[in-house]
Design a protein around this motif. Structure first.
Motif, PDB file in Angstrom:
ATOM      1  N   SER A   1       2.152  16.314 -13.136  1.00 26.14           N
ATOM      2  CA  SER A   1       0.755  17.079 -12.998  1.00 26.14           C
ATOM      3  C   SER A   1       0.548  15.029 -12.048  1.00 26.14           C
ATOM      4  N   GLY A   2      -0.160  15.487 -10.981  1.00 22.99           N
ATOM      5  CA  GLY A   2       0.166  14.160  -9.688  1.00 22.99           C
ATOM      6  C   GLY A   2       1.075  14.610  -8.823  1.00 22.99           C
ATOM      7  N   VAL A   3       2.146  15.734  -8.012  1.00 21.09           N
ATOM      8  CA  VAL A   3       2.204  15.493  -7.411  1.00 21.09           C
ATOM      9  C   VAL A   3       1.223  16.260  -6.305  1.00 21.09           C
TER      10      VAL A   3
ATOM     11  N   MET B   1       1.033  -1.331   0.249  1.00 25.34           N
ATOM     12  CA  MET B   1       0.403  -0.094   0.042  1.00 25.34           C
ATOM     13  C   MET B   1       0.630   0.956  -0.041  1.00 25.34           C
ATOM     14  N   THR B   2       0.566   2.162  -0.722  1.00 21.75           N
ATOM     15  CA  THR B   2       1.433   3.388  -0.997  1.00 21.75           C
ATOM     16  C   THR B   2       1.528   4.575   0.308  1.00 21.75           C
TER      17      THR B   2
ATOM     18  N   VAL C   1       4.896   5.420  -7.991  1.00 18.63           N
ATOM     19  CA  VAL C   1       5.609   4.665  -6.469  1.00 18.63           C
ATOM     20  C   VAL C   1       4.051   4.072  -6.078  1.00 18.63           C
ATOM     21  N   LYS C   2       2.945   4.731  -6.757  1.00 20.13           N
ATOM     22  CA  LYS C   2       1.507   5.020  -6.327  1.00 20.13           C
ATOM     23  C   LYS C   2       0.827   3.546  -7.011  1.00 20.13           C
ATOM     24  N   THR C   3       1.708   3.230  -7.940  1.00 21.40           N
ATOM     25  CA  THR C   3       1.699   1.766  -8.564  1.00 21.40           C
ATOM     26  C   THR C   3       2.383   0.448  -8.019  1.00 21.40           C
ATOM     27  N   HIS C   4       3.265   0.821  -7.188  1.00 15.81           N
ATOM     28  CA  HIS C   4       3.897   0.032  -6.327  1.00 15.81           C
ATOM     29  C   HIS C   4       5.266  -0.571  -7.778  1.00 15.81           C
ATOM     30  N   ASP C   5       6.084   0.364  -8.175  1.00 11.72           N
ATOM     31  CA  ASP C   5       6.872   0.787  -9.271  1.00 11.72           C
ATOM     32  C   ASP C   5       7.892   1.079  -9.594  1.00 11.72           C
ATOM     33  N   GLU C   6       8.372   1.501  -8.064  1.00 13.26           N
ATOM     34  CA  GLU C   6       9.573   2.122  -7.944  1.00 13.26           C
ATOM     35  C   GLU C   6      10.468   1.546  -8.478  1.00 13.26           C
TER      36      GLU C   6
ATOM     37  N   ASN D   1       7.013  10.149 -13.986  1.00 17.20           N
ATOM     38  CA  ASN D   1       5.889   9.802 -13.107  1.00 17.20           C
ATOM     39  C   ASN D   1       6.636   9.470 -11.965  1.00 17.20           C
ATOM     40  N   TRP D   2       7.415  10.606 -11.450  1.00 13.12           N
ATOM     41  CA  TRP D   2       7.710   9.408 -10.185  1.00 13.12           C
ATOM     42  C   TRP D   2       6.839   8.994  -9.133  1.00 13.12           C
ATOM     43  N   ILE D   3       5.461  10.000  -9.141  1.00 15.67           N
ATOM     44  CA  ILE D   3       4.786  10.187  -7.871  1.00 15.67           C
ATOM     45  C   ILE D   3       3.471   9.210  -8.402  1.00 15.67           C
ATOM     46  N   ALA D   4       3.354   8.291  -9.653  1.00 15.62           N
ATOM     47  CA  ALA D   4       2.717   7.495 -10.735  1.00 15.62           C
ATOM     48  C   ALA D   4       3.052   6.448 -10.035  1.00 15.62           C
TER      49      ALA D   4
END
Length: 391
Positions: free
Chosen positions: A51-53, A1-2, A331-336, A326-329
């Motif tokens: 956008s997304g941050v 979970m993020t 992290v959100k999708t567990h693709d760090e 896409n840094w925040i995206a």
């Protein structure tokens, strides 16, 4: 979970404005506006991709023609710029980010060439160390009052363009810092004197910006203030001076403070004997009166959470969000694991980097951007863009 990360939790300012997470995009100097300061499509694309941050702070926009600091700079000096600025605000809002416009006057940190033959002006007629031949003229009291009014007018345009706030740029040796610095301010009127008297210009700008915001914007409209902790000039701003400034600003009608540093863990460059980080000393002075945005070498999710756990309210990234929109995206999708921490010169167009920014990264920020292939980067720097590498 993020939500295992603190930075993924929402943040709410005291005025009610809510951010979807605690990541801020630091102002990035794109140098890609048109010759007159009008917004380009490349700038709109750059911000839409990021956008997304929680919040994006758009880089310096000059509040008047005499305050222009470099070519390719945004302007908010006239109503005709509002539609273009509105496109940037809309792009930032596309994935839920809040949009803040950084407003400034370059003061003496410009040149006659940039100003098309006009002499730069500042708090006093003192040249910067970097360019001793570029002596500015001293602003008159009437002109100072006009600059303050220009900050208010710029705030109104930001409101009309749809921004959620403005950030007053009191850092990076621009005009507001020039009034605070003992190096550049030798005045003996109400705008100069001791360390507290040298704050009068900043306080007057804050008062005007807040007045305009209160009269024309929702109560959730942000007014932030960015500052630089130290100067290497002698005399110059010391951390002791800045702690006095931060103490005063913490009781001013602003919504957040933003420390401008290349490394958030930096200790004093002037007083080598004190090993406490500047941000730690700043946080103690603020004493929870205002949120502090920390910036500087925050790259990974772990870096961001560490800053928050050490007292920052929000964390800002500049270089990392240039490399990884896409840094925040991710992290959100567990693709760090796929987050970019390096930049390939051949990917700069793919990442939506405008031409002016690409040139700056290949020159002034060459060593700071973690380019993957130094030979390729040197090649691009020497021969310019070629087919397949951008245009």
């Amino acid at each position: 979970m993020t939500n295992r990360y603190e930075f993924m939790k929402p943040y709410k300012f005291a005025n009610g404005l809510k951010l979807q997470n605690k990541i801020v995009m630091a102002p990035v100097t794109l140098q890609s506006s048109f010759f007159d300061g009008a917004v380009s499509d490349d700038e709109v694309k750059f911000y839409r991709m990021r956008s997304g941050v929680g919040m994006i702070i758009v880089e310096v926009a000059n509040i008047n023609e005499a305050g222009k600091g470099f070519e390719g700079e945004l302007s908010v000096a006239d109503d005709r710029f509002i539609p273009g600025l509105g496109k940037i605000a809309n792009a930032i809002h596309s994935k839920g980010s809040k949009a803040v416009l950084q407003i400034f006057d370059a003061g003496r940190k410009t040149s006659r060439k940039i100003l098309r033959g006009v002499q730069p002006r500042s708090a006093s007629a003192v040249a910067p160390h970097r360019d001793l031949k570029n002596v500015p003229r001293e602003l008159t009291d009437t002109e100072i009052e006009q600059v303050i009014a220009d900050f208010g007018a710029a705030t109104l345009r930001a409101i009309r363009a749809g921004f959620d706030g403005v950030e007053i740029h009191g850092a990076n040796t621009y005009l507001i810092q020039q009034f605070f610095s003992p190096h550049s301010n030798h005045r003996r009127d109400r705008w100069g004197g001791n360390v507290y008297q040298r704050m009068n210009f900043a306080k007057a700008v804050i008062a005007e910006v807040r007045r305009v915001a209160n009269e024309n914007a929702p109560s959730s409209f942000l007014v932030g203030y960015r500052f630089s902790p130290e100067e290497l000039s002698k005399p110059g701003i010391t951390i002791a001076d800045t702690l006095k400034l931060v103490d005063v600003l913490s009781d001013e009608p602003i919504d957040y403070l933003h420390s401008s540093m290349g490394n958030r863990k930096r200790t004093s460059l002037v007083d080598k004997s004190n090993l406490e980080t500047l941000n730690s000393r700043i946080l103690k002075t603020i004493n929870n009166r205002k949120p502090l945005i920390e910036v500087g070498n925050i790259l990974s999710p772990q870096d961001a959470d560490e800053a928050l756990h050490e007292g920052a309210s929000l964390v800002a990234m500049g270089r990392e969000l240039i490399r990884e929109p896409n840094w925040i995206a991710k992290v959100k999708t567990h693709d760090e694991k796929s987050i970019r921490y390096t930049l390939s010169p051949v990917d700069m167009d793919l990442l939506g980097l405008p031409g002016g920014l690409q040139q700056e990264l290949r020159t002034g920020f060459l060593n700071a951007m973690n380019f993957t292939d130094q030979e390729t980067s040197d090649f691009l720097d020497k021969f310019g863009q070629m087919e397949g590498f951008g245009g």
